[in-house]
Design an enzyme around this catalytic site. Structure first.
Site, PDB file in Angstrom:
ATOM      1  N   THR A   1      -5.085   7.674   8.096  1.00 55.66           N
ATOM      2  CA  THR A   1      -3.789   8.053   7.548  1.00 55.66           C
ATOM      3  C   THR A   1      -2.756   7.007   7.951  1.00 55.66           C
ATOM      4  O   THR A   1      -2.007   6.505   7.134  1.00 55.66           O
ATOM      5  CB  THR A   1      -3.346   9.413   8.132  1.00 55.66           C
ATOM      6  OG1 THR A   1      -4.444  10.312   8.056  1.00 55.66           O
ATOM      7  CG2 THR A   1      -2.167   9.970   7.385  1.00 55.66           C
ATOM      8  N   CYS A   2      -2.716   6.733   9.238  1.00 51.32           N
ATOM      9  CA  CYS A   2      -1.705   5.827   9.755  1.00 51.32           C
ATOM     10  C   CYS A   2      -2.315   5.029  10.889  1.00 51.32           C
ATOM     11  O   CYS A   2      -2.859   5.634  11.800  1.00 51.32           O
ATOM     12  CB  CYS A   2      -0.509   6.622  10.262  1.00 51.32           C
ATOM     13  SG  CYS A   2       0.826   5.590  10.876  1.00 51.32           S
ATOM     14  N   PRO A   3      -2.330   3.714  10.916  1.00 48.78           N
ATOM     15  CA  PRO A   3      -1.616   2.860   9.965  1.00 48.78           C
ATOM     16  C   PRO A   3      -2.383   2.563   8.682  1.00 48.78           C
ATOM     17  O   PRO A   3      -1.844   1.878   7.821  1.00 48.78           O
ATOM     18  CB  PRO A   3      -1.403   1.580  10.770  1.00 48.78           C
ATOM     19  CG  PRO A   3      -2.513   1.524  11.738  1.00 48.78           C
ATOM     20  CD  PRO A   3      -2.868   2.941  12.046  1.00 48.78           C
TER      21      PRO A   3
END
Lengths: 380, 79
Positions: free
Chosen positions: B17-19
């Site tokens: 999802t992130c990064p």
């Protein structure tokens, strides 16, 4: 037999975990069936989000520190020393002072370290707000900065607190406006990929705001080197950018002993993203920035992961099947100026919705910063 | 499916999802020596567009994109 649980690291993950283990394993600790030991090389616990505010003169470095002993219950054996080696076959840690420490279950919570020296010229040419000295130096520089080109550049990938670069640039815009200096300062925000933030919904939300605030957005911008004399940054993509004040998110690395112990590359422990159990050793877990999971290196992640690992270890100690899993939950406040903020929450595979920024959320963030010390103790 | 590529490093960015997958790839490319072949595993459909665009801009080579059923493998050689 006594189950010896050892935590390496006294940051958010390690501290919350120690508190949760004492909560979850009260009877076993009282009966001497389990022990909890936390090893950290500093007698102070540091709340790193404070440093963003230090750069703007809103907090002091002192506000970020508390003695870690005050944050741990008496049942936790605190060892102030540095772990320099992990033998996962012999289940032994070697400490800097020459001692060894045996474990039955080990949790690696060694965090991330800044390595600006990995990018040539960055140490000499750039400022940052990711540590106490950097934040104070930037505060002094900003106080005197009245005109010129301020560049905020995300150099390190991955880096702690993915919201912080956007927060800084939106805060500095507001801070300069409040001082009547914004007209004479050109602002540029650079990001490694082809949009303003890693998360698409945050990028979509931020892009028009940057435009509205007259902040230039440069994407696909990965700094290769900095020339501190000429005040120019050069990128892997072949671009050059002049600056007068460079504020960089420095490169990060994990603890080198993680690689030496065979737990993972680059200092990040390879783990199952749901159980947080190490892929390359038995009875070893990792949490916080040290764990290589596909979500942010952020305090909220360390906090939620600590709860999961505490529950899994407690189940195992009681010979029950561990069922707690980490779903990637991440919560981040995002300051959008000096008086407004928003926040996002998401899990693995789900994009967050960005709420309308408000003063109330900004106050919540400031309130959270004060009550963080209860979070560290596992109370919130 | 039998891949013809033989990566030196595999970056598992499935569910990232992130990064996100491209940032995961850039992080590896930054520390890799020239000639290293990196396999990026991604479930993100956007990677099939973002990754080639960045790889070209940064002067590296996309060797292949392989549909593995429930994810894609993108093979990048660091130049």
């Amino acid at each position: 037999m006594t189950e010896r649980i050892v935590i390496v690291g006294g940051g958010t993950g390690g501290t919350v975990l120690a508190n949760r283990l004492v909560d979850d394993l009260g009877p076993e600790l009282d009966a001497g069936d389990a022990t909890v030991t936390l090893v950290t090389d500093s007698s102070d616990h540091v709340y790193k989000p404070t440093f963003l505010y230090v750069a703007f003169g809103k907090r002091s470095v002192h506000d970020a520190n508390r003695p870690i002993r005050e944050l741990l219950p008496r049942e936790v054996d605190l060892v102030i020393d540095r772990v320099e080696g992990i033998d996962t076959d012999g289940k032994t840690l070697s400490l800097r002072d020459g001692d060894t420490l045996d474990y039955d279950r080990l949790v690696v919570a060694t965090g991330a370290t800044l390595v600006p020296e990995e990018t040539p010229g960055l140490l000499e040419g750039g400022h940052h707000f990711y540590g106490p000295d950097g934040a104070e130096a930037l505060r002094d520089e900003l106080a005197e900065f009245t005109e010129g080109h301020l560049v905020l550049s995300v150099v390190g990938v991955p880096h702690m607190c993915p919201a912080a670069p956007l927060e800084f640039v939106l805060m500095v815009d507001d801070w300069l406006r409040q001082r009547g200096r914004r007209e004479d300062v050109e602002l540029t925000y650079t990001y490694p990929i082809n949009r303003a933030h890693a998360i698409e919904s945050i990028a979509d939300w931020a892009t028009p705001i940057l435009e509205e605030r007259n902040i230039t957005l440069e994407t696909f911008f990965n700094v290769e080197s900095v020339d501190p004399d000429a005040q120019v940054v050069e990128t892997m993509e072949g671009m050059q950018l002049d600056y007068d004040l460079l504020v960089a998110i420095p490169p990060h690395t994990g603890d080198p002993m993680v690689a030496t112990a065979g737990l993972g590359d680059d200092g990040w422990v390879k783990v199952d993203k749901h159980t947080l159990e190490a892929a390359h050793a038995d009875d070893v877990y990792a949490i916080g920035d040290a764990a290589d999971v596909p979500t942010s290196k952020a305090g909220s992640v360390a906090h939620y992961e600590a709860g999961v690992v505490a529950a899994r270890i407690a189940s195992s100690v009681r010979n029950e099947p561990p069922t707690a899993v980490y779903d990637g939950k991440t919560v981040c406040f995002v300051e959008t100026g000096m008086d407004e903020a928003t926040f996002v929450e998401f899990e693995y595979g789900r994009q967050p919705v960005v709420r309308e920024p408000s003063q109330a959320i900004h106050w919540s963030k400031l309130g959270y910063n004060e009550t963080y010390w209860l979070t560290a103790r596992g109370l919130l | 499916m039998q891949d013809e590529q033989h990566p030196d490093i595999t970056v598992d960015a499935r569910g990232a999802t992130c990064p996100g997958p491209l940032m995961d790839l850039i992080g590896k490319v930054k520390t890799a020596d020239a000639g290293t072949v990196i396999e990026l595993q991604t479930e993100d459909n956007g990677s099939k567009k973002d990754v080639p665009e960045w790889v070209e801009k940064a002067g590296h080579t996309l060797l292949d994109t392989v549909d593995q059923g429930d994810y894609w493998s993108l093979y990048v050689r660091v130049e």
